[in-house]
Enzyme design. Structure first.
Site, PDB file in Angstrom:
ATOM      1  N   ASP A  59       5.110   1.099  11.952  1.00  0.00           N
ATOM      2  CA  ASP A  59       3.942   0.344  11.487  1.00  0.00           C
ATOM      3  C   ASP A  59       3.904  -1.089  12.024  1.00  0.00           C
ATOM      4  OD1 ASP A  59       2.718   2.334  10.093  1.00  0.00           O
ATOM      5  OD2 ASP A  59       3.436   1.721   8.123  1.00  0.00           O
ATOM      6  N   ARG A  84      -0.170  14.990  12.974  1.00  0.00           N
ATOM      7  CA  ARG A  84       0.744  14.463  11.950  1.00  0.00           C
ATOM      8  C   ARG A  84       0.992  15.619  10.983  1.00  0.00           C
ATOM      9  NH1 ARG A  84      -1.407   8.757   9.870  1.00  0.00           N
ATOM     10  NH2 ARG A  84       0.622   8.719   8.885  1.00  0.00           N
ATOM     11  N   LYS A 107       0.832  -1.210   0.000  1.00  0.00           N
ATOM     12  CA  LYS A 107       0.000   0.000   0.000  1.00  0.00           C
ATOM     13  C   LYS A 107       0.870   1.266   0.000  1.00  0.00           C
ATOM     14  CE  LYS A 107      -1.782   1.521   4.074  1.00  0.00           C
ATOM     15  NZ  LYS A 107      -1.513   2.954   4.272  1.00  0.00           N
ATOM     16  N   ASN A 108       1.869   1.281   0.898  1.00  0.00           N
ATOM     17  CA  ASN A 108       2.652   2.508   1.055  1.00  0.00           C
ATOM     18  C   ASN A 108       3.600   2.766  -0.115  1.00  0.00           C
ATOM     19  OD1 ASN A 108       1.356   3.008   3.418  1.00  0.00           O
ATOM     20  ND2 ASN A 108       3.008   2.283   4.753  1.00  0.00           N
ATOM     21  N   ARG A 165      -4.730  10.467   4.494  1.00  0.00           N
ATOM     22  CA  ARG A 165      -3.733  11.542   4.462  1.00  0.00           C
ATOM     23  C   ARG A 165      -2.843  11.484   3.238  1.00  0.00           C
ATOM     24  NH1 ARG A 165      -3.083  13.903   9.083  1.00  0.00           N
ATOM     25  NH2 ARG A 165      -0.973  14.510   8.545  1.00  0.00           N
ATOM     26  N   CYS A 198      -5.311  13.164  13.358  1.00  0.00           N
ATOM     27  CA  CYS A 198      -5.236  11.716  13.222  1.00  0.00           C
ATOM     28  C   CYS A 198      -5.501  11.117  14.585  1.00  0.00           C
ATOM     29  CB  CYS A 198      -3.837  11.344  12.739  1.00  0.00           C
ATOM     30  SG  CYS A 198      -3.469   9.603  12.842  1.00  0.00           S
ATOM     31  N   ILE A 247       8.626   7.654  16.456  1.00  0.00           N
ATOM     32  CA  ILE A 247       8.127   8.323  15.235  1.00  0.00           C
ATOM     33  C   ILE A 247       6.818   9.045  15.556  1.00  0.00           C
ATOM     34  CG2 ILE A 247       7.439   8.014  12.815  1.00  0.00           C
ATOM     35  CD1 ILE A 247      10.316   7.180  13.265  1.00  0.00           C
ATOM     36  N   ARG A 267      -8.513  -0.860   5.340  1.00  0.00           N
ATOM     37  CA  ARG A 267      -7.783   0.209   4.650  1.00  0.00           C
ATOM     38  C   ARG A 267      -6.399  -0.270   4.226  1.00  0.00           C
ATOM     39  NH1 ARG A 267      -6.765   5.332   7.759  1.00  0.00           N
ATOM     40  NH2 ARG A 267      -5.537   5.577   5.885  1.00  0.00           N
TER      41      ARG A 267
END
Ligand code: UD1
Length: 444
Positions: free
Chosen positions: A331, A148, A49-50, A119, A143, A353, A423
């Site tokens: 993640d 963010r 996805k990213n 986003r 968020c 992060i 998602r």
């Protein structure tokens, strides 16, 4: 629904990214998981996805028909398809092939209704400014796990000559002519690196970006752009030198495997004492998590495009601190915490992060986890067993953590609001069932 006939789409109202509230009962799917079954067998990892989202946005850089293979069909990629359609692109997103025709872009506005749900929609800002000089892109807003910011995106684009204004909640650029610049990121940002890279490839002159993100998604984006005629050097290092070119050819690429999905399956196998092989993945992108899972007592055999894991009877506690790639990914923080919840000993888990990314903690506690949160550090005292309970998903990876915990919990766990999971994970329930888990998707 305002989508092209080609877009495969679940007919559901979109939730906001920051708030799970929605009017549409259809999005209230839940998982019912009966824990205690070790995962066994082979599972195919989907496209990342990213990695897919910035490449989809990058199709705006050049007119023509772009071909993207292995794009996961997920709520987020569908949303990016919708953003591109709003701009006038024709988008077909199928299970193997995504075709995006950006010949006739008729609008430069990415509306709030779409951006607030994802986003990453903000990725269209740089490409729109680079190709058209104009853009009107909604600010994403908050968020679930804290602020963010997108200041680095904006500061970098301003340094390239874009006089951006914030008007009525939108970032607006008019008649911008991007020019090369030197820009140093004070913090490593995946999103801002991708944004500025996409802007700089068509800018006038040389852009030097320092302290860039090294995530594979970023390196691959640069490689894809170079194959289309861009001139980016230094990929895979902290400094990128980008010589602007006049035009790019359309993209033709295959999206890399999803390392976060892969690592989520590794954690699930580990926690259930199972043994599984992940197909179509790249273990070299997952070394920090593999090392932590080995410390936790797993046996891991990496291959060329696959990896096999055998979980221990009970994992050992491990300490984890998230960091930009190649460090341990934010993640995977929630999923690792689920594993540590049943580990032998005490684990210390710090997220550097996103300091507030702990919405899974109270939900894991409902399953019996013993976690004390101090600032951005969670101290997890491993318990021998978790017990099933109704819990609530709050974001993509927090949901994945609840699934992992439920797979090992005694009895039944009902996870509500799994649209968060949808998602970011393609058919997670079906893949887990194929591995022997008892997972049922119900409509609440
Ligand atoms: C981050 C993760 C990414 C993950 C994603 C979703 C890192 C470096 N990035 O990416 O791996 O997939 O969340 O979970 O691990 N920041 C600013 N100003 C900006 C942009 C970011 O201060 O304009 C800060 C953020 O608050 C954060 C850090 O930089 O502390 C990294 O953010 P960034 O990489 O941009 O976030 P994502 O792209 O969402």
């Amino acid at each position: 629904m305002d989508v092209a006939p080609g877009i495969r789409h679940h007919p559901r109202t979109r939730p906001t990214e920051s708030s799970p509230e929605t009017q549409d009962p259809a999005i209230m799917d839940a998982f019912v998981i009966r824990g205690g079954k070790p995962l066994k067998g082979r599972v195919q990892i989907s496209g990342a996805k990213n990695a897919a989202l910035p490449v989809m946005a990058a199709t705006l850089l050049s007119p023509g028909v772009h071909t993207l293979r292995n794009v996961p069909v997920l709520r987020d990629t569908i949303t990016m398809g919708e953003v591109l359609q709003k701009l006038g692109a024709r988008v077909e997103l199928g299970p193997r092939l995504c075709k995006i025709d950006t010949t006739n872009i008729t609008s430069v506005e990415a509306p709030y209704d779409l951006v607030r749900t994802m986003r990453a929609s903000i990725y269209v800002l740089g490409p729109l400014l680079a190709r058209f000089g104009n853009a009107r892109v909604s600010l994403p807003g908050g968020c679930a796990w804290g602020p963010r910011p997108v200041n680095l995106h904006l500061e970098g684009l301003k340094a390239m000559g874009a006089a951006l204004e914030i008007e009525h909640g939108y970032i607006v650029g008019r008649e911008v002519k991007l020019k090369g610049t030197n820009f140093n990121f004070d913090v490593v940002s995946v999103g801002a690196t991708a944004q500025l890279m996409m802007a700089a490839v068509l800018a006038n002159g040389r852009t030097v970006l320092d302290n860039v993100a090294l995530e594979p998604d970023i390196t691959v984006l640069g490689e894809v752009l170079n194959r289309c005629g861009a001139n980016i050097s230094g990929l895979g290092t902290r400094r990128l030198v980008i010589e602007g070119v006049r035009e790019l050819q359309p993209i033709d690429t295959t999206i890399i495997p999803d390392r976060i999905e892969a690592q989520t399956f590794l954690a699930a196998a580990a926690v259930t004492g199972g043994s599984i092989t992940l197909e179509s993945c790249d273990p070299s992108d997952m070394l920090s998590a593999i090392q932590k899972l080995e410390e936790a007592g797993c046996q891991i055999l990496p291959g060329t495009n696959e990896v096999t894991i055998t979980g221990p009877r009970r994992p050992y506690a491990v300490d984890v601190t998230t960091a930009p790639f190649p460090g341990f990914p934010t993640d995977m923080q929630a999923q690792m915490m689920a594993l540590c919840s049943v580990a032998e000993g005490t684990s210390v888990i710090t997220d550097t992060i996103y300091l507030d990314r702990f919405t899974h903690v109270p939900e894991l506690a409902r399953l019996g986890a013993r976690i004390e949160l101090k600032g951005n550090t969670a101290v997890v005292k491993g318990v021998e067993r978790l017990s099933g309970a109704p819990v609530m998903a709050t974001d993509i990876r927090a949901s994945a953590a609840l699934v992992i915990a439920a797979l090992v919990a005694e009895g039944e766990t009902r996870i509500s609001r799994i649209y968060h999971l949808d998602r970011g994970y393609e058919g997670l329930d079906q893949k887990l069932v194929k591995l022997g888990a008892s997972v049922e998707r119900i409509r609440e």
